[in-house]
Design an enzyme around this catalytic site. Structure first.
Site: not given
Ligand code: BG6
Length: 482
Positions: A12-14, A153, A182-183, A187, A221, A240, A245, A330
Site C-alpha cells: 500500500g506504498a502509494t 487499524k 494503535d498510533h 505518542k 477534533e 474509529d 485509542h 469531529k
C-alpha cells in the site's frame, strides 16, 4: 536493543498513510541514525510507477509532512537510495513468487540477512490474503532470520470479523511477530503516562477510589471526515476512536503497576482493565455533526455517529465507584486530547464557605500541548483570607527546541528492534471489541436518538446532560500557546 538489519516491505506504498506518516517517520529515523546501516525499503503497490516517480513521491512526502526541517539534498538522496518499488496486484498469486525473488536480491545488495517487516498499510480486506500469499510463497520463514507483520487499524469491523481476521493472521505469524498498530501508543505523552504514575511518590498513592472523584478523557477534533467518507460510514466514532485509542489510553490510566516493564507484563495489566469495564445502556450518548450527510461518500440518511460520550466504570478494587467519562468527536471547536483526574474534595470543615474552592485536578495533556497541569488551592495575596485555585503547568513542547518524535517514528523503530510493548495484543483487541459491540448492539436494537450538533460546538446537549446528572461537567483547562 537496537533495530536489526532488515527490509521494510510496505504494502500500500502509494497510499495516504505511507505518504503522510511512513516516509517522513522513516526519513527522520534515518537522519537521526536510528535505522540500521543494513536496511532497505521495498514499496509494494498496485500502480505502475517508475523509480523517478517513487523518489518524487517520497521526497514530496518528506517536504510536506516531516516535523523536522532543514535537511540537505544529500541526506535525502542517501535515504532514497534505499527505496525501491515492486508492482503487485494483491490477489495475483504469481506476483508473490516474483516478490520473494526480489526481496532475496535486495538482501544481497544491502546485507539485510533475510529479516523482514511486512507492513500492511492497506484496507483490512487485504490482510488475510496478503498474509496467506506470503506464507504460500515461503516468505514467512527464512532460517536464522525473523519475519514480522505490522497491521494498521481497523482490526476487524466487529468482534466476529476481528476474531476471524486474527485466526487468519495467527495461522501464519505467531502472536509475538504480529504488531497491531494503535498510533496513540506511539505518542510521546502516552508513553509518559506510566512514568508519571509509577515514578512519582505523590501521584500513585492517590490513584484510587479513595481519592479520585472521577476521570475524564477527551479526544476532540476540528476536522470532519474529509475524504474518508466510505471508511467512516462503516466505522463511526465508536469504532474509529473509542474501540482503540480511547480504550487504550483508559487502560494505561487505570491499570495496576505491572510486575516489570517488559511487554507481556504491561499488556497483562492493561487487559485486566478492559475486562473489568462496565457500562449501562443509558450512559452512552451519540451525535452527528450538521453537514455530515452532505460529505462525499456519505449516505443522505446516514445513521453514523461522529460524536460519542459515555460513562464507564471499572469493576475492581482500585476503581469501584469512580466514573470514567470519555468523549470523542469531529468538528468540535478545538483539536486536543486530554486526561483529567479530578480528586475528591476535602471534608467541609475549615475553608469550605469559600465559593471558589475547587477540587484538586491533575491534567495529562497528550496534544497539541504535551505536559502536565496541576490545579490546587492557595491563599489569594492580600489581607482578606480568600482562597483561589492556582496552577502549575509543565509543558514539554511549548518552547522552541523540543520537537517530539512522531508516533510512527517510535513505532517503526520498535518493530525493527522487536519490541511490541507499544502495540496491542490480541486479547486487548478482543476485550475492546466486546465492550464496543455491546454499545453498537444497543444502538441497533434500541430506540436511541442520533441528535445533530452544530459544527464548532462541543457535541449534542445530551453529552453535557450525562455529566450534569452526576453533578459534574466537562472540564477544559486552558494553557499557553504552543
Ligand atoms: C485515526 C482516526 O485513527 O486517528 C481518525 O481514524 C482520527 O479519524 C485520527 O482523525 C486522530 O489521530 P491524531 O493523531 O490526529 O489525534
Amino acid at each position: 536493543m537496537k533495530p536489526e538489519p532488515s527490509i521494510l516491505v510496505i504494502f500500500g506504498a502509494t497510499g495516504d498513510l505511507t505518504r503522510r506518516k511512513l516516509y517522513p517517520a522513516l526519513f527522520n529515523l534515518w537522519r537521526e541514525g536510528l535505522l540500521p546501516r543494513d536496511f532497505a525499503i521495498v514499496c509494494v503497490g498496485r500502480r505502475d510507477i517508475s523509480p523517478s516517480e517513487l523518489y518524487r513521491d517520497a521526497s514530496d512526502a518528506v517536504h510536506n509532512f516531516s516535523r523536522r526541517r532543514g535537511h540537505s539534498q544529500q541526506e535525502l538522496d542517501a535515504f532514497l537510495q534505499r527505496l525501491s518499488y515492486y508492482q503487485l496486484e494483491f490477489h495475483d498469486q504469481q506476483g508473490y513468487g516474483g516478490l520473494k525473488d526480489y526481496l532475496d536480491q535486495v538482501d544481497g545488495i544491502w546485507h539485510t540477512r533475510g529479516n523482514r517487516v511486512f507492513f500492511l498499510a492497506v484496507a483490512p480486506i487485504f490482510f488475510s490474503i496478503i498474509s496467506r500469499q506470503l506464507k504460500d510463497h515461503g516468505m514467512t520463514k527464512n532460517h536464522d532470520s525473523w519475519q514480522r507483520l505490522v497491521v494498521e487499524k481497523p482490526f476487524g469491523q466487529d468482534l466476529a470479523s476481528a476474531i476471524s481476521l486474527n485466526r487468519d493472521v495467527r495461522s501464519i505469524f505467531p502472536e509475538e511477530n504480529i504488531y497491531r498498530i494503535d498510533h496513540y501508543l506511539g505518542k510521546e505523552m502516552t508513553q509518559n503516562i506510566m512514568v508519571i504514575r509509577f515514578a512519582n511518590t505523590f501521584f500513585e498513592p492517590l490513584w484510587n477510589n479513595r481519592y479520585v472523584d472521577h476521570v475524564q478523557i477527551s479526544f476532540a477534533e476540528t476536522i470532519g471526515v474529509e475524504t474518508r467518507g466510505t471508511y467512516y460510514e462503516q466505522a463511526g466514532a465508536l469504532r474509529d476512536m473509542m474501540q482503540n485509542h480511547a480504550l487504550q489510553i483508559l487502560s494505561l490510566i487505570a491499570m495496576e503497576p505491572p510486575v516489570a516493564l517488559d511487554t507481556e507484563s504491561v499488556r497483562d495489566e492493561k487487559v485486566k482493565v478492559l475486562r473489568s469495564l462496565k457500562i449501562l445502556e443509558d450512559d452512552v450518548v451519540r451525535g452527528q455533526y450538521e453537514g455530515y450527510r452532505q460529505e462525499d461518500h456519505v449516505a443522505p440518511d446516514s445513521q453514523t455517529e461522529t460524536f460519542v460520550a459515555l460513562k464507564a466504570t471499572i469493576d475492581n478494587f482500585r476503581w469501584a465507584g469512580v466514573p470514567f467519562y470519555l468523549r470523542t468527536g469531529k468538528r468540535l471547536p478545538q483539536k486536543y486530547v486530554e486526561i483529567v483526574i479530578s480528586f475528591k474534595r476535602l471534608p467541609g470543615v475549615l475553608y469550605f464557605e469559600n465559593e471558589d474552592l475547587g477540587p484538586n485536578v491533575l491534567v495529562i495533556r497528550l496534544q497539541p500541548e504535551e505536559g502536565v497541569y496541576l490545579q490546587f488551592n492557595a491563599k489569594r495575596p492580600g489581607t482578606a483570607s480568600m482562597i483561589q485555585p492556582v496552577s502549575m503547568d509543565f509543558c514539554q513542547n511549548c518552547h522552541n527546541g523540543l520537537n517530539s518524535p512522531e508516533a510512527y517514528e517510535r513505532l517503526l523503530y520498535d518493530v525493527m528492534r522487536g519490541d511490541s510493548t507499544l502495540f496491542t495484543r490480541w486479547d486487548e483487541v478482543e476485550h475492546s471489541w466486546r465492550f464496543v459491540e455491546k454499545i453498537a448492539r444497543w444502538w441497533e436494537e434500541g430506540d436511541h436518538p442520533l441528535p445533530v450538533y452544530a459544527p464548532n460546538t462541543w457535541g449534542p446537549p445530551a453529552s453535557h446532560a450525562l455529566l450534569q446528572a452526576d453533578g459534574r461537567s466537562w472540564l477544559r483547562f486552558m494553557t499557553g500557546e504552543v
